[in-house]
Design a protein around this motif. Structure first.
Motif, PDB file in Angstrom:
ATOM      1  N   ARG A 193      12.652   3.382   2.291  1.00 51.70           N
ATOM      2  CA  ARG A 193      12.451   1.790   2.023  1.00 51.70           C
ATOM      3  C   ARG A 193      10.924   1.601   2.107  1.00 51.70           C
ATOM      4  O   ARG A 193      10.205   2.040   2.887  1.00 51.70           O
ATOM      5  N   PHE A 194      10.693   0.725   1.211  1.00 56.04           N
ATOM      6  CA  PHE A 194       9.068   0.309   1.122  1.00 56.04           C
ATOM      7  C   PHE A 194       8.897  -1.210   1.721  1.00 56.04           C
ATOM      8  O   PHE A 194       9.975  -1.889   1.654  1.00 56.04           O
ATOM      9  N   ALA A 231       0.722  -1.264  -0.096  1.00 58.92           N
ATOM     10  CA  ALA A 231       0.099  -0.027   0.011  1.00 58.92           C
ATOM     11  C   ALA A 231       0.682   1.233   0.080  1.00 58.92           C
ATOM     12  O   ALA A 231       0.494   2.240  -0.726  1.00 58.92           O
ATOM     13  N   GLU A 232       2.041   1.449   0.850  1.00 58.45           N
ATOM     14  CA  GLU A 232       2.820   2.471   0.819  1.00 58.45           C
ATOM     15  C   GLU A 232       3.530   2.656  -0.486  1.00 58.45           C
ATOM     16  O   GLU A 232       3.480   3.918  -0.997  1.00 58.45           O
ATOM     17  N   GLY A 250       1.144  12.271  -9.478  1.00 57.14           N
ATOM     18  CA  GLY A 250       0.362  13.510  -9.275  1.00 57.14           C
ATOM     19  C   GLY A 250       1.120  14.631  -8.848  1.00 57.14           C
ATOM     20  O   GLY A 250       0.711  15.817  -8.595  1.00 57.14           O
ATOM     21  N   SER A 251       2.423  14.645  -8.902  1.00 59.96           N
ATOM     22  CA  SER A 251       3.369  15.805  -8.229  1.00 59.96           C
ATOM     23  C   SER A 251       3.618  16.915  -9.067  1.00 59.96           C
ATOM     24  O   SER A 251       4.319  17.917  -8.733  1.00 59.96           O
ATOM     25  N   GLY A 252       3.233  16.781 -10.557  1.00 61.99           N
ATOM     26  CA  GLY A 252       3.445  17.928 -11.232  1.00 61.99           C
ATOM     27  C   GLY A 252       4.609  17.541 -12.046  1.00 61.99           C
ATOM     28  O   GLY A 252       5.320  16.511 -12.304  1.00 61.99           O
ATOM     29  N   GLY A 253       5.221  18.744 -12.436  1.00 59.54           N
ATOM     30  CA  GLY A 253       6.264  18.720 -13.569  1.00 59.54           C
ATOM     31  C   GLY A 253       5.946  18.450 -14.844  1.00 59.54           C
ATOM     32  O   GLY A 253       4.674  18.397 -15.335  1.00 59.54           O
ATOM     33  N   GLU A 254       6.795  18.408 -15.818  1.00 60.69           N
ATOM     34  CA  GLU A 254       6.532  17.867 -17.220  1.00 60.69           C
ATOM     35  C   GLU A 254       7.115  16.585 -17.593  1.00 60.69           C
ATOM     36  O   GLU A 254       8.455  16.584 -17.346  1.00 60.69           O
ATOM     37  N   PHE A 268       2.858   5.938  -3.026  1.00 63.08           N
ATOM     38  CA  PHE A 268       4.050   6.703  -3.411  1.00 63.08           C
ATOM     39  C   PHE A 268       3.894   6.840  -5.066  1.00 63.08           C
ATOM     40  O   PHE A 268       3.949   7.994  -5.707  1.00 63.08           O
ATOM     41  N   VAL A 269       3.479   5.740  -5.881  1.00 64.34           N
ATOM     42  CA  VAL A 269       3.520   5.912  -7.286  1.00 64.34           C
ATOM     43  C   VAL A 269       2.378   6.763  -7.580  1.00 64.34           C
ATOM     44  O   VAL A 269       2.620   7.560  -8.544  1.00 64.34           O
TER      45      VAL A 269
END
Length: 192
Positions: free
Chosen positions: A175-176, A33-34, A44-48, A38-39
């Motif tokens: 770490r995941f 789930a973590e 959805g964190s923006g940028g191009e 994260f993915v």
């Protein structure tokens, strides 16, 4: 000047793909789930976004589909909405929404983009493009998602084309639960 960030999934032995182009090893881990959060958050964190042609074509064949919207709605929405660039010497047009084709030399075109106003540029996957750009010094940060598998001789090494080495500084690590690690590295300035 905006930054150029490379986000790449790599194996423990530093490979971005198998020699036959297989990427299944990136998804063979148990659900976490973590990691999934994260993915989705990373998308959805923006940028191009920046892609090489092969990765672009693979992504463009999945993210605009109803199946992608059903299986991964947050990621699909972000991937389809973000501005995208595809570096290619052969592709003439791009049909995926918000995509611009950067024809010609990728390093030259990306240097021009870095100088233009806008959000940070994120190379997503596109190991061949990252491998080609690594020796140029254009990449400001390497975000490596380390997947605990080894491809050995079946793998294509991400930094195999770097002849004179590179010194990097660890900027972040995480770490995941599924064993994946996120390692963020920035190039160290050369001592001249």
């Amino acid at each position: 000047m905006r930054r150029l960030i490379a986000f790449e999934m790599v194996t423990l032995d530093g490979c971005y793909a198998s020699t036959d182009g297989d990427f299944d090893w990136t998804h063979r881990r148990e659900r976490d789930a973590e990691w999934d959060a994260f993915v989705a958050g990373n998308a959805g964190s923006g940028g191009e976004l920046v892609f090489g042609r092969r990765t672009y074509q693979m992504m463009a064949s999945w993210w605009p589909t109803p199946a992608a919207a059903q299986n991964e709605p947050r990621v699909a929405e972000a991937m389809n909405a973000l501005p995208k660039y595809v570096c290619s010497r052969t592709l003439q047009e791009a049909t995926w929404s918000n995509t611009t084709v950067l024809q010609g030399d990728a390093a030259t075109r990306l240097q021009e983009l870095k100088r233009s106003p806008g959000a940070d540029l994120v190379i997503l996957g596109s190991g061949e493009l990252v491998a080609a750009l690594a020796p140029t010094g254009l990449i400001d940060e390497y975000q490596l998602a380390l997947i605990p598998v080894v491809l050995g001789r079946r793998g294509k090494p991400l930094f195999g084309g770097v002849e004179h080495g590179m010194e990097l500084r660890l900027a972040e690590s995480r770490r995941f639960g599924n064993g994946n690690m996120l390692l963020g590295y920035q190039p160290r300035p050369s001592a001249t």
